[in-house]
Design a protein around this motif. Sequence first.
Motif, mmCIF file in Angstrom:
data_model
loop_
_atom_site.group_PDB
_atom_site.id
_atom_site.type_symbol
_atom_site.label_atom_id
_atom_site.label_comp_id
_atom_site.label_asym_id
_atom_site.label_seq_id
_atom_site.Cartn_x
_atom_site.Cartn_y
_atom_site.Cartn_z
ATOM 1 N N THR A 68 -5.132 -4.327 4.569
ATOM 2 C CA THR A 68 -5.475 -2.500 5.254
ATOM 3 C C THR A 68 -4.420 -2.352 5.548
ATOM 4 N N ASP A 69 -4.598 -0.970 4.850
ATOM 5 C CA ASP A 69 -3.345 -0.493 4.608
ATOM 6 C C ASP A 69 -3.591 1.013 5.928
ATOM 7 N N ALA A 70 -2.732 1.881 5.906
ATOM 8 C CA ALA A 70 -2.521 2.591 7.482
ATOM 9 C C ALA A 70 -3.813 3.458 7.206
ATOM 10 N N ALA A 71 -3.892 3.881 6.462
ATOM 11 C CA ALA A 71 -5.398 4.537 6.813
ATOM 12 C C ALA A 71 -6.653 4.176 6.875
ATOM 13 N N GLY A 72 -6.233 2.827 7.026
ATOM 14 C CA GLY A 72 -7.691 2.224 7.688
ATOM 15 C C GLY A 72 -8.351 1.215 6.419
ATOM 16 N N VAL A 108 1.076 -0.746 4.718
ATOM 17 C CA VAL A 108 0.339 -2.001 5.052
ATOM 18 C C VAL A 108 0.327 -2.046 6.583
ATOM 19 N N ALA A 109 -1.143 -2.300 7.387
ATOM 20 C CA ALA A 109 -0.985 -2.437 8.747
ATOM 21 C C ALA A 109 -1.655 -3.657 9.195
ATOM 22 N N ARG A 122 4.946 -5.484 2.281
ATOM 23 C CA ARG A 122 5.664 -6.157 3.083
ATOM 24 C C ARG A 122 4.873 -7.916 3.308
ATOM 25 N N GLN A 123 5.841 -8.708 3.754
ATOM 26 C CA GLN A 123 6.215 -10.052 4.317
ATOM 27 C C GLN A 123 4.589 -9.850 5.047
ATOM 28 N N ALA A 163 1.161 -1.111 0.044
ATOM 29 C CA ALA A 163 -0.046 -0.355 0.120
ATOM 30 C C ALA A 163 0.760 1.394 0.177
ATOM 31 N N GLN A 164 1.553 1.626 -0.967
ATOM 32 C CA GLN A 164 2.227 2.663 -1.413
ATOM 33 C C GLN A 164 1.765 3.908 -1.027
#
Length: 571
Positions: A541-545, A494-495, A521-522, A489-490
């Motif tokens: 799920t990315d860091a933006a939710g 990635v959360a 991310r692995q 999720a450039q």
Amino acid sequence: MNKNQPRPHGPAWAAALIGVVAGAVALGVGQLAAGVINPKASPVIVVGDAAVDRTPAAVKDWAIRSFGSNDKLVLISGIVVVLALIAAGLGLLARRRVGYGTTGLMIFGVVGVAAAISRPDSGPFDILPSVIGAGAGAWALTILARRTWPVVEPGYEDLRPYRSEESTSTSPEPAPTSPEPPSPEPGSSEDPAPAGVPGTGRAELPPVMRAGGRLYEFDRRGLLTGVVVGAVAAGATELAGRALAGRLDVDTERAGIALPKPATPAKPLPAGVDLHIKELSPFSTPNRDFYRVDTALVIPQVDPKTWTLKIHGMVDKPVELTFADLLKRPLMEADVTLTCVSNDVGGPYVGNARWLGARLADVLRQAGLRSGADMLLSTSSDGFTAGTPIDIVMDGRDAMLAIAMNGEVLPQAHGFPVRQVVPGLYGYVSATKWITDIKVTRYDQDEAYWTPRGWAPKGPIKTGSRIDVPVGGSTIPAGRTAIAGVAWAQHRGVAGVEVQVDKGPWQPARLAEVPGPDTWRQWTIDWQATPGKHTVAVRATDAAGHTQTEEYAPPAPDGATGWHSILVVVK
């Protein structure tokens, strides 16, 4: 032989063969001329480039999915096969009239000229390889036709054709007795006519092909020698053209470049960045394995000694950089994952590398961006263009003009000497290889290569994930096993990653460490596999939710969506 003289009917295979050889001579001579003038002006390449430019986006996407990085080889091979079939057809026409075949070859020369002119980076002499090649092919076809069907008994051009039953009979009826022809008067120019031809007093000729009042025979030896000479000429000119095209030894230039130390080195990779699971994509993709998707049929050979980058348009002061200028600038390192918009759900067109280059925002500040500008229209040496949002480049992320990849000088296939790298954007709007020009402009004033072909003008990368282990469709033993893959999720990061087996509850995966939000991310999860067939799915799920949607969408026009799922058999 007059090219408008009607040709005899003869073996179709012979006519097709001389057509193919004449076509090969045309391509070989055209390649030789391109080697002297401009390697990118080769008839096959300009026609192939034109075909790429005019192919619908859906077809291109299918080709990339089906053939991967071999799509260009498949295209060129297909063009050669089609040209060979057309050349064979022109050979068949030439056995009727040589002019039909030579006219067809000249028409294809015109097609090559039109394709050369249509290229955005074409030069004034780029039409010559197609013209010269077509002329050589027409000449070769004429010579081969003469050798295959030579005219016989040139003194009897006025002899009318026999009826087929007269000319092919193996036991003709005896000719009626006729009185001896009178001797010619002294000084007469008339030759004495031999007896034997009914009504003419001339001897009958062997049963040969006849057309248009002239007599022809099929000469196998003439065909064989002509074809061999033509094939050798075609091969020699093709090889000479390729040798001339490769006279710039870019590999030697690459080997002589000493990379400067970065003023801003990347931070050491954290422990645990790679889970070291067999068949799981490594955190850093080796250069040899990094995906390649671009429009260049032939990898451009760009000499770093003559390379320049021009930055112009809506700027206060246009800038022109040489490669030496770029090496003197303060350089930075960054780990960035690139993704192609053609990457389907679970696809291979994503990879991570450590890049070294000059910060693009600093170069733009040197030029002075004018108010209202919102797009960078970057151009490759092969004419490809990409439209990059200026606000993305200027927001502090590690956008750069890259000169190195994973600690070595940029490989030719990945843009040597300089390419653009912008985290968070699909490559079609950001990752211009062999970059030579940046125009500061507006989206409402200019369009990049893919936009008029149905793709979105801006391409932020969508959150995605992929299962690498186990391989879809494989059979694995029962018991404890790892399910693992990568997620990206450039510029958001990635959360979390979740895995689902047989539509059961979603289970959180263990995540590897990452140096920042711009890399993939692995992830992994332990699974107690039981005998039978099982479906495994993944979502990130990315860091933006934002969590990946289950709804599938194809790559066009702005990137694929959906969960990657695989079927495995456990025994």
